[in-house]
Design a protein around this motif. Sequence first.
Motif, mmCIF file in Angstrom:
data_model
loop_
_atom_site.group_PDB
_atom_site.id
_atom_site.type_symbol
_atom_site.label_atom_id
_atom_site.label_comp_id
_atom_site.label_asym_id
_atom_site.label_seq_id
_atom_site.Cartn_x
_atom_site.Cartn_y
_atom_site.Cartn_z
ATOM 1 N N ARG A 64 -8.150 -0.692 48.712
ATOM 2 C CA ARG A 64 -8.589 -0.908 50.452
ATOM 3 C C ARG A 64 -7.742 -0.712 51.199
ATOM 4 N NH1 ARG A 64 -13.800 -4.378 50.816
ATOM 5 N NH2 ARG A 64 -14.415 -3.763 48.035
ATOM 6 N N LEU A 65 -7.562 0.957 52.004
ATOM 7 C CA LEU A 65 -7.034 0.586 52.606
ATOM 8 C C LEU A 65 -7.296 0.289 54.157
ATOM 9 C CD1 LEU A 65 -5.149 2.921 54.277
ATOM 10 C CD2 LEU A 65 -6.913 4.289 54.622
ATOM 11 N N VAL A 66 -6.428 -0.767 54.671
ATOM 12 C CA VAL A 66 -7.369 -1.461 56.030
ATOM 13 C C VAL A 66 -6.729 -1.289 57.224
ATOM 14 C CG1 VAL A 66 -7.727 -3.665 54.045
ATOM 15 C CG2 VAL A 66 -5.414 -3.200 55.524
ATOM 16 N N ASP A 67 -5.276 -0.570 57.041
ATOM 17 C CA ASP A 67 -4.835 -0.560 58.676
ATOM 18 C C ASP A 67 -4.590 0.782 58.838
ATOM 19 O OD1 ASP A 67 -4.552 -0.375 61.529
ATOM 20 O OD2 ASP A 67 -3.675 -2.559 61.127
ATOM 21 N N ARG A 68 -2.985 1.126 59.173
ATOM 22 C CA ARG A 68 -3.033 2.572 59.841
ATOM 23 C C ARG A 68 -1.207 2.001 60.208
ATOM 24 N NH1 ARG A 68 -5.638 7.649 58.026
ATOM 25 N NH2 ARG A 68 -3.476 8.220 57.866
ATOM 26 N N MET A 69 -0.469 2.251 61.392
ATOM 27 C CA MET A 69 -0.224 2.188 62.162
ATOM 28 C C MET A 69 1.302 3.469 62.377
ATOM 29 S SD MET A 69 3.201 -1.083 62.690
ATOM 30 C CE MET A 69 2.279 -1.987 62.249
ATOM 31 N N PRO A 70 0.832 4.505 63.084
ATOM 32 C CA PRO A 70 1.987 5.297 63.540
ATOM 33 C C PRO A 70 2.851 4.703 64.539
ATOM 34 C CG PRO A 70 -0.456 4.793 65.335
ATOM 35 C CD PRO A 70 -0.459 4.193 64.486
ATOM 36 N N ASP A 71 4.175 5.407 64.701
ATOM 37 C CA ASP A 71 5.496 5.312 65.231
ATOM 38 C C ASP A 71 5.799 4.104 64.601
ATOM 39 O OD1 ASP A 71 5.189 7.785 66.328
ATOM 40 O OD2 ASP A 71 3.670 7.433 67.704
ATOM 41 N N PRO A 72 6.119 3.377 64.016
ATOM 42 C CA PRO A 72 5.676 1.733 63.507
ATOM 43 C C PRO A 72 7.388 1.326 63.831
ATOM 44 C CG PRO A 72 6.411 2.716 60.846
ATOM 45 C CD PRO A 72 6.169 3.563 61.751
ATOM 46 N N THR A 73 7.505 0.167 64.624
ATOM 47 C CA THR A 73 8.721 -1.174 63.888
ATOM 48 C C THR A 73 9.159 -1.798 62.940
ATOM 49 O OG1 THR A 73 7.972 -2.140 65.941
ATOM 50 C CG2 THR A 73 8.642 -0.167 66.766
ATOM 51 N N ALA A 74 10.221 -2.074 62.775
ATOM 52 C CA ALA A 74 10.485 -3.293 61.445
ATOM 53 C C ALA A 74 9.807 -4.545 62.347
ATOM 54 C CB ALA A 74 11.874 -3.611 61.391
ATOM 55 N N GLU A 75 9.627 -4.694 63.508
ATOM 56 C CA GLU A 75 8.866 -5.721 64.001
ATOM 57 C C GLU A 75 7.788 -5.944 63.910
ATOM 58 O OE1 GLU A 75 11.244 -3.713 65.614
ATOM 59 O OE2 GLU A 75 13.153 -5.548 65.613
ATOM 60 N N ARG A 76 7.335 -4.713 64.258
ATOM 61 C CA ARG A 76 5.603 -4.718 64.409
ATOM 62 C C ARG A 76 4.836 -4.735 62.926
ATOM 63 N NH1 ARG A 76 4.568 0.374 66.702
ATOM 64 N NH2 ARG A 76 2.305 0.039 66.549
ATOM 65 N N VAL A 77 5.890 -3.661 61.940
ATOM 66 C CA VAL A 77 5.566 -4.020 60.040
ATOM 67 C C VAL A 77 5.889 -5.546 59.958
ATOM 68 C CG1 VAL A 77 6.269 -3.161 57.787
ATOM 69 C CG2 VAL A 77 6.126 -1.882 60.243
ATOM 70 N N LEU A 78 6.623 -5.899 59.845
ATOM 71 C CA LEU A 78 6.628 -7.048 60.009
ATOM 72 C C LEU A 78 4.915 -8.238 60.414
ATOM 73 C CD1 LEU A 78 8.131 -9.341 58.394
ATOM 74 C CD2 LEU A 78 9.717 -10.279 60.104
ATOM 75 N N ASP A 79 4.943 -8.038 61.887
ATOM 76 C CA ASP A 79 4.043 -8.991 61.543
ATOM 77 C C ASP A 79 2.646 -8.872 61.026
ATOM 78 O OD1 ASP A 79 5.910 -10.579 63.621
ATOM 79 O OD2 ASP A 79 5.126 -8.804 65.515
ATOM 80 N N ARG A 80 2.606 -6.990 60.905
ATOM 81 C CA ARG A 80 1.340 -7.315 60.523
ATOM 82 C C ARG A 80 1.221 -7.611 58.922
ATOM 83 N NH1 ARG A 80 -3.002 -6.705 58.614
ATOM 84 N NH2 ARG A 80 -4.595 -5.546 58.469
ATOM 85 N N ALA B 101 9.326 5.811 58.788
ATOM 86 C CA ALA B 101 8.036 6.202 58.617
ATOM 87 C C ALA B 101 7.880 7.375 59.770
ATOM 88 C CB ALA B 101 7.279 5.701 57.713
ATOM 89 N N ASP B 102 6.913 7.888 59.844
ATOM 90 C CA ASP B 102 5.848 8.711 61.231
ATOM 91 C C ASP B 102 4.657 7.654 61.242
ATOM 92 O OD1 ASP B 102 7.669 11.114 61.412
ATOM 93 O OD2 ASP B 102 7.214 11.689 59.928
ATOM 94 N N GLU B 103 4.420 7.191 60.087
ATOM 95 C CA GLU B 103 3.265 6.497 59.748
ATOM 96 C C GLU B 103 3.495 5.102 58.909
ATOM 97 O OE1 GLU B 103 -1.426 6.985 60.487
ATOM 98 O OE2 GLU B 103 -0.261 8.075 59.308
ATOM 99 N N VAL B 104 2.881 4.236 58.748
ATOM 100 C CA VAL B 104 2.557 3.562 57.926
ATOM 101 C C VAL B 104 0.853 3.111 57.667
ATOM 102 C CG1 VAL B 104 3.481 1.222 56.820
ATOM 103 C CG2 VAL B 104 4.673 2.181 58.214
ATOM 104 N N LEU B 105 1.034 2.839 56.504
ATOM 105 C CA LEU B 105 0.031 2.720 55.202
ATOM 106 C C LEU B 105 -0.696 1.267 55.414
ATOM 107 C CD1 LEU B 105 -1.354 6.411 53.961
ATOM 108 C CD2 LEU B 105 -1.381 5.684 56.449
ATOM 109 N N PHE B 106 -1.690 0.430 55.275
ATOM 110 C CA PHE B 106 -1.481 -0.728 54.723
ATOM 111 C C PHE B 106 -2.951 -0.952 53.924
ATOM 112 C CE2 PHE B 106 0.461 -0.934 58.469
ATOM 113 C CZ PHE B 106 2.142 -2.023 58.756
ATOM 114 N N LEU B 107 -2.480 -1.324 52.280
ATOM 115 C CA LEU B 107 -3.537 -1.607 51.892
ATOM 116 C C LEU B 107 -3.176 -3.356 50.912
ATOM 117 C CD1 LEU B 107 -3.235 1.373 51.075
ATOM 118 C CD2 LEU B 107 -2.978 0.905 48.649
ATOM 119 N N ALA B 108 -4.809 -3.508 51.265
ATOM 120 C CA ALA B 108 -4.895 -4.722 50.719
ATOM 121 C C ALA B 108 -6.194 -4.830 49.918
ATOM 122 C CB ALA B 108 -5.387 -5.426 51.633
ATOM 123 N N ASP B 109 -6.111 -5.455 48.842
ATOM 124 C CA ASP B 109 -7.009 -5.929 47.664
ATOM 125 C C ASP B 109 -8.170 -4.137 47.119
ATOM 126 O OD1 ASP B 109 -7.615 -8.426 47.369
ATOM 127 O OD2 ASP B 109 -8.075 -8.943 49.018
#
Length: 263
Positions: A228-244, A218-226
């Motif tokens: 709510r939108l809690v974070d967003r990550m432009p230009d994601p990599t699998a490693e960074r997404v996994l860490d998040r 994806a161009d950007e990843v949106l992260f939800l928790a409970d």
Amino acid sequence: MSAATAHTATTHAARVVDAVKVYGRGDTEVRALDGVSVGFPAGRFTAIMGPSGSGKSTLMHSAAGLDTLTSGSALIGDTDLSTLDDRRLTLLRRERVGFVFQAFNLIPTLTVAENITLPADLAGDPRDDEWYEALIDVIGLRDRLHHRPGELSGGQQQRVAVARAFAGSPDVVFADEPTGNLDSRSGEEVLRLLGSTVRRTNRTVVMVTHDPLAAAHADEVLFLADGRLVDRMPDPTAERVLDRLKAFDTEAAGPAASRGARA
């Protein structure tokens, strides 16, 4: 205004504003979405991620008009879905929204070509031959057009489902765990197809996934928790997404550990 012109003129292909979705009442009440405001940019590939129960599927279904919000707004382009009756909402989904699901949902008695054009055929719409031919080139199944789904691999069937979702030149395509039923190689092919279709046709894709490898397309990843939108990550990599995603576990464990210490 043509579909292509309308698409490029809209900053967001879809968005939700102050979205709240509540299931149940009283002690059984669950807030699946808790005041989420987010837009999905036109011509971009956005992934939605989060722990189980975070609200990611509810967000996608609400944005796509498959579910109604308790409060707040969901819009496709500038059209507020809450202002539409059932007939007009059905028409909007048919004309302006595409869907790709984990199950391919192809009609086994129809050929590949017939499955791709089925939504337009049911609506009685004329086929845009130029767009259709471009899609066939993108999915790379020109030599399979007269085959039936049972004669295709799982990955090929999902590529047909992707082509069907884009066949009507929708403003936005929503994909719900589109690689969930595929092996890693076939899943990679489908994700590359989604990404290349976004880039080559200037369409918009919103994908719910639990897989960091999928989200990395994806161009950007949106992260939800409970809810709510809690974070967003432009230009994601699998490693960074996994860490998040691992950080969600740490954050969830923190309050629990604190409550245990106080007890």
